[in-house]
Each structure stands twice: as structure tokens, then as C-alpha cells.
Design a protein around this motif. Sequence first.
Motif, PDB file in Angstrom:
ATOM      1  N   THR A   1       3.434 -34.475 -11.408  1.00  0.00           N
ATOM      2  CA  THR A   1       2.034 -34.881 -11.432  1.00  0.00           C
ATOM      3  C   THR A   1       1.378 -34.354 -12.704  1.00  0.00           C
ATOM      4  OG1 THR A   1       1.972 -34.769  -9.021  1.00  0.00           O
ATOM      5  CG2 THR A   1      -0.146 -34.802 -10.155  1.00  0.00           C
ATOM      6  N   ILE A   2       0.606 -35.193 -13.354  1.00  0.00           N
ATOM      7  CA  ILE A   2      -0.094 -34.769 -14.572  1.00  0.00           C
ATOM      8  C   ILE A   2      -1.188 -33.785 -14.177  1.00  0.00           C
ATOM      9  CG2 ILE A   2      -1.528 -35.508 -16.507  1.00  0.00           C
ATOM     10  CD1 ILE A   2      -0.086 -38.214 -16.402  1.00  0.00           C
ATOM     11  N   ILE A   3      -1.130 -32.588 -14.766  1.00  0.00           N
ATOM     12  CA  ILE A   3      -2.136 -31.571 -14.458  1.00  0.00           C
ATOM     13  C   ILE A   3      -3.092 -31.346 -15.633  1.00  0.00           C
ATOM     14  CG2 ILE A   3      -0.815 -30.385 -12.674  1.00  0.00           C
ATOM     15  CD1 ILE A   3       0.063 -28.348 -14.825  1.00  0.00           C
ATOM     16  N   LYS A   4      -2.667 -31.759 -16.826  1.00  0.00           N
ATOM     17  CA  LYS A   4      -3.488 -31.565 -18.007  1.00  0.00           C
ATOM     18  C   LYS A   4      -3.083 -32.614 -19.038  1.00  0.00           C
ATOM     19  CE  LYS A   4      -4.551 -27.982 -21.398  1.00  0.00           C
ATOM     20  NZ  LYS A   4      -4.193 -26.650 -21.874  1.00  0.00           N
TER      21      LYS A   4
ATOM     22  N   LEU B   1      -8.413 -39.327 -17.107  1.00  0.00           N
ATOM     23  CA  LEU B   1      -7.383 -38.900 -16.159  1.00  0.00           C
ATOM     24  C   LEU B   1      -7.721 -39.296 -14.721  1.00  0.00           C
ATOM     25  CD1 LEU B   1      -4.690 -37.456 -15.866  1.00  0.00           C
ATOM     26  CD2 LEU B   1      -5.906 -35.297 -15.712  1.00  0.00           C
ATOM     27  N   ARG B   2      -8.991 -39.241 -14.350  1.00  0.00           N
ATOM     28  CA  ARG B   2      -9.359 -39.592 -12.970  1.00  0.00           C
ATOM     29  C   ARG B   2      -9.244 -41.094 -12.704  1.00  0.00           C
ATOM     30  NH1 ARG B   2     -14.910 -41.126 -12.358  1.00  0.00           N
ATOM     31  NH2 ARG B   2     -15.960 -41.067 -14.366  1.00  0.00           N
ATOM     32  N   HIS B   3      -9.058 -41.910 -13.745  1.00  0.00           N
ATOM     33  CA  HIS B   3      -8.903 -43.355 -13.583  1.00  0.00           C
ATOM     34  C   HIS B   3      -7.432 -43.795 -13.574  1.00  0.00           C
ATOM     35  CE1 HIS B   3     -13.184 -44.235 -14.025  1.00  0.00           C
ATOM     36  NE2 HIS B   3     -13.189 -43.284 -14.944  1.00  0.00           N
ATOM     37  N   VAL B   4      -6.493 -42.838 -13.704  1.00  0.00           N
ATOM     38  CA  VAL B   4      -5.070 -43.173 -13.706  1.00  0.00           C
ATOM     39  C   VAL B   4      -4.676 -43.640 -12.310  1.00  0.00           C
ATOM     40  CG1 VAL B   4      -2.720 -42.248 -13.942  1.00  0.00           C
ATOM     41  CG2 VAL B   4      -4.485 -41.607 -15.598  1.00  0.00           C
ATOM     42  N   ILE B   5      -4.090 -44.838 -12.239  1.00  0.00           N
ATOM     43  CA  ILE B   5      -3.651 -45.371 -10.948  1.00  0.00           C
ATOM     44  C   ILE B   5      -2.131 -45.387 -10.828  1.00  0.00           C
ATOM     45  CG2 ILE B   5      -5.723 -46.744 -10.549  1.00  0.00           C
ATOM     46  CD1 ILE B   5      -4.026 -49.221 -11.430  1.00  0.00           C
ATOM     47  N   ARG B   6      -1.442 -45.236 -11.973  1.00  0.00           N
ATOM     48  CA  ARG B   6       0.019 -45.225 -11.955  1.00  0.00           C
ATOM     49  C   ARG B   6       0.512 -44.452 -13.160  1.00  0.00           C
ATOM     50  NH1 ARG B   6       4.079 -50.318 -12.646  1.00  0.00           N
ATOM     51  NH2 ARG B   6       5.903 -49.293 -11.796  1.00  0.00           N
ATOM     52  N   GLN B   7       1.580 -43.700 -12.958  1.00  0.00           N
ATOM     53  CA  GLN B   7       2.184 -43.007 -14.098  1.00  0.00           C
ATOM     54  C   GLN B   7       3.678 -43.241 -14.092  1.00  0.00           C
ATOM     55  OE1 GLN B   7       0.869 -38.979 -13.171  1.00  0.00           O
ATOM     56  NE2 GLN B   7       2.961 -38.427 -12.609  1.00  0.00           N
ATOM     57  N   ARG B   8       4.222 -43.468 -15.268  1.00  0.00           N
ATOM     58  CA  ARG B   8       5.662 -43.657 -15.442  1.00  0.00           C
ATOM     59  C   ARG B   8       6.102 -42.674 -16.521  1.00  0.00           C
ATOM     60  NH1 ARG B   8       8.054 -48.578 -13.917  1.00  0.00           N
ATOM     61  NH2 ARG B   8       9.913 -47.342 -14.273  1.00  0.00           N
ATOM     62  N   LEU B   9       6.384 -41.454 -16.110  1.00  0.00           N
ATOM     63  CA  LEU B   9       6.741 -40.404 -17.066  1.00  0.00           C
ATOM     64  C   LEU B   9       7.997 -40.770 -17.855  1.00  0.00           C
ATOM     65  CD1 LEU B   9       6.026 -37.193 -14.948  1.00  0.00           C
ATOM     66  CD2 LEU B   9       4.529 -38.346 -16.582  1.00  0.00           C
TER      67      LEU B   9
ATOM     68  N   ARG C   1       7.120 -43.161 -20.348  1.00  0.00           N
ATOM     69  CA  ARG C   1       6.118 -42.579 -21.244  1.00  0.00           C
ATOM     70  C   ARG C   1       4.818 -43.373 -21.324  1.00  0.00           C
ATOM     71  NH1 ARG C   1       9.564 -39.169 -20.420  1.00  0.00           N
ATOM     72  NH2 ARG C   1      10.402 -37.755 -21.983  1.00  0.00           N
ATOM     73  N   TYR C   2       4.286 -43.768 -20.148  1.00  0.00           N
ATOM     74  CA  TYR C   2       2.961 -44.382 -20.119  1.00  0.00           C
ATOM     75  C   TYR C   2       2.283 -44.129 -18.779  1.00  0.00           C
ATOM     76  CZ  TYR C   2       4.559 -48.399 -17.284  1.00  0.00           C
ATOM     77  OH  TYR C   2       5.049 -49.196 -16.287  1.00  0.00           O
ATOM     78  N   VAL C   3       0.963 -44.306 -18.788  1.00  0.00           N
ATOM     79  CA  VAL C   3       0.166 -44.297 -17.567  1.00  0.00           C
ATOM     80  C   VAL C   3      -0.668 -45.568 -17.563  1.00  0.00           C
ATOM     81  CG1 VAL C   3       0.045 -41.772 -17.391  1.00  0.00           C
ATOM     82  CG2 VAL C   3      -1.795 -43.014 -18.549  1.00  0.00           C
ATOM     83  N   CYS C   4      -1.098 -45.958 -16.386  1.00  0.00           N
ATOM     84  CA  CYS C   4      -1.949 -47.126 -16.228  1.00  0.00           C
ATOM     85  C   CYS C   4      -3.312 -46.641 -15.749  1.00  0.00           C
ATOM     86  CB  CYS C   4      -1.335 -48.092 -15.225  1.00  0.00           C
ATOM     87  SG  CYS C   4      -2.325 -49.568 -14.962  1.00  0.00           S
TER      88      CYS C   4
END
Length: 173
Positions: free
Chosen positions: A122-125, A134-142, A145-148
Motif C-alpha cells: 500500500t502506498i504510504i507516502k 493520493l486520496r483520489h487513487v482508485i487503483r495501483q499497479r506497482l 509502475r502506475y496508479v489510476c
Amino acid sequence: MWYVIQTQTGDEEKLVKLIEKMIPKEQYEECFCMNRECVRKTEKGYEIFLRPLFPAYIFVVTDDPGRLFFELKRIPRLTKLLGDTKDTFFSVSREEEIFLKNVQNKDHVVKRSLVEVDTEGTIIKADGAVGVYLRHVIRQRLRKRYVCVEKEFLGEKRRIYLGIKLKEDGEAK
């Protein structure tokens, strides 16, 4: 004010160059396509490349959209200044303009954001655009290497993909 011109996906940069070549600079302050940094993994590490942040859209800053509309008719490619009637054009709202200014650099590129993740992934910073939204991130693909991020833009909720980098990434140029 910022206005949006719609074109065919993949022709964003070509249209910007055509506008700069064919329309007098007095008609607009700036014309640009916003790009985002993306990466792909290679044997040498991660290769950085650019993709449009908003495919099929370019932005133009002008005080006279009506006059610009007539100038756009001279351009041989299919373009459309977005609007709801013949004489009214959509400008980017103040909130949307702030969002766009927050995520891009002076070259209209959204750089990848450095992120820190916990042991569960989980992204913490985060810094950069991801840190701001960061509060608008609905999906992350570490691994990819991207977030939505989901934001209201041009009258509807849109998914905007932002590149990330992890501290341990070794990068190729």
C-alpha cells in the motif's frame, strides 16, 4: 483561459505543430499536448517513454476562442474546439486548471512520482502528482509502475493514469 481541442488519438503532437505553424501566435498564448512519463522493463532496467495524459485532446490558452475557432477551420486535419453550441466553447474550469498545473512541469509532462509502500504494497507516502492526489487513487499497479486517479474533468469523471517509481528502481535512459 484554457480551452480543449479534440483530435484523433495519436495525432496530438502533429496537431500542436500544425497549429503553431498555421495560426498566428496573436490568436493564442500557448498550445500543447500533456504527456505522462511511463516505463517498461528491459534487460537494462526501466526505459522511460511518453504517452498522452489525455489521448485525443490538446489544450490552447486564448482570450478569444471564437476567433480561434475560425482559424482552426484552416487546418486540414479534423479538429474540434469543444463546446455546447455554435458560439460557446468549453473552457477548463478553475479547479481543473489547478489540477493540470499541479501535475505537470513547464514542458507539460507529468513526471513519475516517487512512492513509498508498506509491506502489504500500500502506498504510504508519495511525492509529485501522486502525492498531491493520493486520496483520489482508485487503483495501483506497482509492478507496472502506475496508479489510476479518478477526477472530474471536462464534465465527467475520468480515470487518469500517473507513473510512479519505487525507491529500489534502477533506471535506464
